[in-house]
Design a protein around this motif. Structure first.
Motif, PDB file in Angstrom:
ATOM      1  N   MET A   1      50.541   7.539  24.316  1.00  0.00           N
ATOM      2  CA  MET A   1      50.217   7.464  22.901  1.00  0.00           C
ATOM      3  C   MET A   1      48.725   7.717  22.735  1.00  0.00           C
ATOM      4  N   THR A   2      48.391   8.549  21.799  1.00  0.00           N
ATOM      5  CA  THR A   2      46.990   8.876  21.586  1.00  0.00           C
ATOM      6  C   THR A   2      46.526   8.312  20.254  1.00  0.00           C
ATOM      7  N   ASP A   3      45.227   8.139  20.155  1.00  0.00           N
ATOM      8  CA  ASP A   3      44.632   7.633  18.917  1.00  0.00           C
ATOM      9  C   ASP A   3      44.073   8.761  18.058  1.00  0.00           C
ATOM     10  N   GLU A   4      44.531   9.978  18.351  1.00  0.00           N
ATOM     11  CA  GLU A   4      44.011  11.105  17.595  1.00  0.00           C
ATOM     12  C   GLU A   4      44.548  11.087  16.171  1.00  0.00           C
ATOM     13  N   LYS A   5      43.635  11.318  15.250  1.00  0.00           N
ATOM     14  CA  LYS A   5      44.036  11.430  13.848  1.00  0.00           C
ATOM     15  C   LYS A   5      44.433  12.868  13.586  1.00  0.00           C
ATOM     16  N   PRO A   6      45.368  13.067  12.689  1.00  0.00           N
ATOM     17  CA  PRO A   6      45.719  14.454  12.348  1.00  0.00           C
ATOM     18  C   PRO A   6      44.481  15.157  11.789  1.00  0.00           C
ATOM     19  N   LYS A   7      44.328  16.404  12.186  1.00  0.00           N
ATOM     20  CA  LYS A   7      43.175  17.158  11.716  1.00  0.00           C
ATOM     21  C   LYS A   7      43.344  17.481  10.236  1.00  0.00           C
ATOM     22  N   LYS A   8      42.273  17.229   9.495  1.00  0.00           N
ATOM     23  CA  LYS A   8      42.286  17.592   8.084  1.00  0.00           C
ATOM     24  C   LYS A   8      41.858  19.044   7.972  1.00  0.00           C
ATOM     25  N   HIS A   9      42.574  19.770   7.167  1.00  0.00           N
ATOM     26  CA  HIS A   9      42.191  21.150   6.920  1.00  0.00           C
ATOM     27  C   HIS A   9      41.074  21.149   5.891  1.00  0.00           C
ATOM     28  N   LYS A  10      39.959  21.712   6.254  1.00  0.00           N
ATOM     29  CA  LYS A  10      38.846  21.803   5.321  1.00  0.00           C
ATOM     30  C   LYS A  10      39.191  22.860   4.277  1.00  0.00           C
ATOM     31  N   ARG A  11      39.198  22.429   3.047  1.00  0.00           N
ATOM     32  CA  ARG A  11      39.515  23.349   1.951  1.00  0.00           C
ATOM     33  C   ARG A  11      38.217  23.984   1.480  1.00  0.00           C
ATOM     34  N   THR A  12      38.221  25.275   1.407  1.00  0.00           N
ATOM     35  CA  THR A  12      37.033  26.025   1.063  1.00  0.00           C
ATOM     36  C   THR A  12      36.771  25.992  -0.435  1.00  0.00           C
ATOM     37  N   GLN A  13      35.514  25.738  -0.780  1.00  0.00           N
ATOM     38  CA  GLN A  13      35.099  25.796  -2.176  1.00  0.00           C
ATOM     39  C   GLN A  13      35.108  27.246  -2.646  1.00  0.00           C
ATOM     40  N   GLN A  14      35.512  27.439  -3.872  1.00  0.00           N
ATOM     41  CA  GLN A  14      35.472  28.738  -4.517  1.00  0.00           C
ATOM     42  C   GLN A  14      34.840  28.541  -5.886  1.00  0.00           C
ATOM     43  N   VAL A  15      34.505  29.631  -6.535  1.00  0.00           N
ATOM     44  CA  VAL A  15      33.963  29.552  -7.891  1.00  0.00           C
ATOM     45  C   VAL A  15      34.970  30.171  -8.849  1.00  0.00           C
ATOM     46  N   PHE A  16      35.229  29.449  -9.913  1.00  0.00           N
ATOM     47  CA  PHE A  16      36.181  29.876 -10.930  1.00  0.00           C
ATOM     48  C   PHE A  16      35.444  30.138 -12.235  1.00  0.00           C
ATOM     49  N   THR A  17      35.871  31.178 -12.934  1.00  0.00           N
ATOM     50  CA  THR A  17      35.317  31.496 -14.243  1.00  0.00           C
ATOM     51  C   THR A  17      36.173  30.789 -15.284  1.00  0.00           C
ATOM     52  N   LEU A  18      35.522  29.992 -16.120  1.00  0.00           N
ATOM     53  CA  LEU A  18      36.223  29.206 -17.130  1.00  0.00           C
ATOM     54  C   LEU A  18      35.594  29.441 -18.496  1.00  0.00           C
ATOM     55  N   LEU A  19      36.418  29.548 -19.508  1.00  0.00           N
ATOM     56  CA  LEU A  19      35.950  29.597 -20.884  1.00  0.00           C
ATOM     57  C   LEU A  19      36.375  28.287 -21.534  1.00  0.00           C
ATOM     58  N   VAL A  20      35.383  27.503 -21.976  1.00  0.00           N
ATOM     59  CA  VAL A  20      35.658  26.191 -22.541  1.00  0.00           C
ATOM     60  C   VAL A  20      35.293  26.196 -24.023  1.00  0.00           C
ATOM     61  N   GLU A  21      36.267  25.881 -24.857  1.00  0.00           N
ATOM     62  CA  GLU A  21      36.007  25.733 -26.281  1.00  0.00           C
ATOM     63  C   GLU A  21      35.707  24.263 -26.551  1.00  0.00           C
ATOM     64  N   VAL A  22      34.619  24.031 -27.295  1.00  0.00           N
ATOM     65  CA  VAL A  22      34.221  22.663 -27.626  1.00  0.00           C
ATOM     66  C   VAL A  22      34.177  22.494 -29.135  1.00  0.00           C
ATOM     67  N   GLY A  23      34.513  21.294 -29.570  1.00  0.00           N
ATOM     68  CA  GLY A  23      34.412  20.947 -30.982  1.00  0.00           C
ATOM     69  C   GLY A  23      33.107  20.213 -31.230  1.00  0.00           C
ATOM     70  N   ARG A  24      32.982  19.648 -32.401  1.00  0.00           N
ATOM     71  CA  ARG A  24      31.764  18.928 -32.763  1.00  0.00           C
ATOM     72  C   ARG A  24      31.879  17.455 -32.407  1.00  0.00           C
ATOM     73  N   LYS A  25      30.728  16.878 -32.074  1.00  0.00           N
ATOM     74  CA  LYS A  25      30.621  15.467 -31.739  1.00  0.00           C
ATOM     75  C   LYS A  25      29.176  15.067 -32.019  1.00  0.00           C
TER      76      LYS A  25
END
Length: 114
Positions: A1-25
């Motif tokens: 039996m080993t004490d190895e933890k399952p390897k986490k897959h490093k998720r790569t950051q990406q950049v997304f283009t977003l258009l956000v509509e805002v109201g008044r506040k």
């Protein structure tokens, strides 16, 4: 039996283009007489959902009132769809990725027609 933890897959950051509509506040900093605005944002995230969550949280923290978010995908997705992307836009995307942040690239203010 080993004490190895399952390897986490490093998720790569990406950049997304977003258009956000805002109201008044109260305290939103939008010009007097405007009814809201559209913000073109470049947001880093491991997926578009994370990019949207981070962008909405940041805008709320800045006293803006996000109403709707439209995602246009990553740089690669946009290029595949035939979008014309300027070097300036690519530089802003690179900045968002390097800083793991949200960059508001453009604000278009809305006014009610009289």
């Amino acid at each position: 039996m080993t004490d190895e933890k399952p390897k986490k897959h490093k998720r790569t950051q990406q950049v997304f283009t977003l258009l956000v509509e805002v109201g008044r506040k109260d305290g939103d900093g939008l010009p007097d007489g405007s009814t809201g605005a559209a913000l073109m944002c470049y947001a880093a995230g491991v997926d578009e959902d994370e990019a949207v969550r981070e962008t909405v949280a940041l805008l709320k923290h800045a006293d803006l009132a996000p109403l709707e978010v439209t995602g246009y995908g990553t740089l690669q997705e946009r290029l595949a769809e035939g979008h014309d992307i300027s070097d300036e836009e690519k530089d802003l995307m690179d900045r968002a990725l390097a800083e793991n942040s949200v960059v508001v690239a453009q604000t278009t203010t809305f006014y009610q027609d009289a």
